[in-house]
Design an enzyme around this catalytic site. Structure first.
Site, mmCIF file in Angstrom:
data_model
loop_
_atom_site.group_PDB
_atom_site.id
_atom_site.type_symbol
_atom_site.label_atom_id
_atom_site.label_comp_id
_atom_site.label_asym_id
_atom_site.label_seq_id
_atom_site.Cartn_x
_atom_site.Cartn_y
_atom_site.Cartn_z
ATOM 1 N N SER A 66 95.368 48.096 -13.220
ATOM 2 C CA SER A 66 96.136 49.113 -13.947
ATOM 3 C C SER A 66 95.764 50.498 -13.422
ATOM 4 O O SER A 66 95.227 50.605 -12.314
ATOM 5 C CB SER A 66 95.870 48.987 -15.448
ATOM 6 O OG SER A 66 96.797 49.760 -16.171
ATOM 7 N N ASN A 67 96.046 51.531 -14.186
ATOM 8 C CA ASN A 67 95.704 52.896 -13.759
ATOM 9 C C ASN A 67 95.345 53.733 -14.987
ATOM 10 O O ASN A 67 95.338 53.245 -16.103
ATOM 11 C CB ASN A 67 96.857 53.514 -12.961
ATOM 12 C CG ASN A 67 98.134 53.512 -13.756
ATOM 13 O OD1 ASN A 67 98.215 54.110 -14.813
ATOM 14 N ND2 ASN A 67 99.148 52.799 -13.256
ATOM 15 N N ARG A 68 95.064 55.008 -14.742
ATOM 16 C CA ARG A 68 94.505 55.855 -15.803
ATOM 17 C C ARG A 68 95.557 56.487 -16.715
ATOM 18 O O ARG A 68 95.225 57.321 -17.551
ATOM 19 C CB ARG A 68 93.698 56.998 -15.181
ATOM 20 C CG ARG A 68 92.500 56.557 -14.399
ATOM 21 C CD ARG A 68 91.754 57.771 -13.883
ATOM 22 N NE ARG A 68 90.740 57.404 -12.916
ATOM 23 C CZ ARG A 68 89.558 56.913 -13.239
ATOM 24 N NH1 ARG A 68 89.232 56.733 -14.504
ATOM 25 N NH2 ARG A 68 88.693 56.585 -12.297
ATOM 26 N N ALA A 75 103.526 55.328 -15.153
ATOM 27 C CA ALA A 75 102.720 55.180 -13.927
ATOM 28 C C ALA A 75 102.733 53.693 -13.589
ATOM 29 O O ALA A 75 101.873 52.926 -14.039
ATOM 30 C CB ALA A 75 101.316 55.685 -14.167
#
Ligand code: CTP
Length: 420
Positions: free
Chosen positions: A215-217, A282
């Site tokens: 995943s991402n932030r 995102a």
């Protein structure tokens, strides 16, 4: 002129903070205060120290029926800088000096009034007054531009005889103009009524096995702010969101998804319904090629590698299928911001791209603030300073709305309100 008769809605029950700064025009704030009260507003006056050289706080205290605040450190005013703006429906600064504009634009908080501006979320109306040479000075104009870009309503000063004896632009605007600006700032903006806005937000999660993912932030705050702002401005909004910890915005239909594939399906299904797509999510660019059905055990897996494949570019795919929708994308960049964003705008066939430098301190992932450059397909570019994500959401909607309007004026029938 009786302003109460001339302006439509009244200010009954509205809480207004009236800021008065050190200009010779400070005496005009007394008349403004009386008018605000006559219209039914509850007014709390904040003066700067230099304003008290022109008018005494007692005058405002007697007329407003409330103590006048001057100093952030006075015990009886503890936390006034937070509590007053929190209750206020609007802050009006009249007259606003060049110094006041500079502090507001730069985010300085060295007295009660400037600190209040940093804690407030409500509309801000400023009516500058100063000598003509000061008003036209490039640094003053730069600060005015910054404030306008953040949504502050600036009631430009008028041309006429100034205290210096010169004729120029610098006189405090007529009271009727300040009041009209205040009424407009308080009226709910419904410019997106009739639009159907599809917003994406948050990260996606691409499974490695049943317990792990890539995943991402992304916190989702930007997309949620866009959804909330569009709804507040009258649009019907569907928010397709990856996993976030955010509360559901009021009046918005929420579709929760996890993977890029789920997000693609959820958005594609609703594309034909929408008039605008705003892709703030995102989306993970890669996913494990073969997610494991069972938890991958560490035993026997020293030096594990993951095979990855690219996910679909959702925005490019939606854009390829669109009919009349306005397409808005984001570009999260760490270098060559505008060049990379412009390339994405073209490659993905967008109308508008919101370019974010995610390395700026206090902006981007997880933060409540963001700074961005808006670039449209006609080459228009608007650089926006660091501001709350909700204010940026409004700035994006303002630009997108302008693009709709310019499209409508060159096309017929309307692509927005024509229905489907
Ligand atoms: N986007 C998308 N689908 C993807 C990747 C990105 O729809 N698989 C969208 C994002 O929501 C954003 C825009 O495309 O609106 C640009 O995303 P960004 O992450 O900045 O760029 P990428 O296209 O992924 O390119 P790169 O990561 O190489 O910068």
């Amino acid at each position: 002129m009786n302003i109460s008769d001339s302006i439509g809605p009244t200010l009954i029950g509205k809480h207004i903070v009236l800021g008065v700064t050190g200009s010779i025009a400070a005496y005009k704030a007394v008349a403004l205060l009386r008018t605000l009260i006559r219209e039914g507003a509850v007014v709390q006056v904040v003066m700067t120290q230099s304003a008290t050289k022109f008018v005494t706080p007692l005058t405002f205290e007697v007329l407003s029926g409330h103590p006048v605040s001057l100093d952030i450190f006075e015990a009886r005013q503890a936390m006034t800088h937070v509590s007053w703006p929190a209750q206020a429906d609007a802050i009006v600064i009249a007259p606003a000096t060049a110094n006041c504009l500079a502090k507001a634009a730069m985010g300085m908080g060295d007295d009660l009034l400037s600190t209040m501006l940093l804690t407030s979320q409500c509309p801000l109306v400023v009516a500058p007054a100063m000598d003509g040479g000061m008003w036209t000075h490039p640094s003053v104009q730069e600060h005015v531009k910054t404030l306008c870009a953040r949504g502050t309503v600036v009631v430009n000063p008028e041309i006429g005889p100034l205290a210096s004896g010169q004729i120029g632009q610098g006189r405090l605007a007529e009271e009727s103009r300040i009041l009209a600006a205040l009424h407009a700032a308080l009226a709910p903006q419904r410019d997106w009524q009739g639009h159907r806005v599809l917003v994406s937000a948050g990260p996606t999660q691409e499974p490695i096995d049943p317990v792990r993912f890539i995943s991402n932030r992304s916190s989702g705050k930007m997309g949620y702010a866009v959804a909330e702002a569009a709804q507040a401005r009258g649009a019907q909004v569907v928010l397709v969101t990856g996993p976030t910890a955010l509360p559901i915005p009021r009046g918005v239909e929420v579709v929760s998804v996890s993977t890029a594939e789920d997000m693609l399906k959820a958005l594609s299904m609703r594309l034909a319904w929408s008039t605008t797509v705003i892709m703030a999510a995102a989306v993970a660019d890669f996913r494990p090629t073969h997610p494991a059905a069972q938890k991958i055990k560490k035993q026997g897996h020293t030096g594990q590698t993951l095979d990855l494949e690219q996910t679909t570019d959702i925005l490019a795919s939606l854009s390829a299928q669109r009919t009349t929708q306005l397409m808005v994308g984001f570009a999260a960049e760490t270098s060559d911001l505008t060049a990379h964003a412009q390339a994405k705008l073209t490659a993905k066939g967008l109308d508008l791209i919101v370019a974010n430098d995610v390395t700026i301190e206090g902006a981007g992932f997880g933060s409540d603030q963001n700074a961005a450059t808006l670039i449209d397909r006609q080459g228009g570019m608007t650089e926006l300073p660091l501001m709350p994500k909700r204010a940026l959401a409004d700035a994006i909607l303002n630009r997108a709305h302008e693009l709709f309007c310019s499209r409508q004026s060159s096309q017929s029938p309307s692509p927005v309100l024509g229905g489907r």
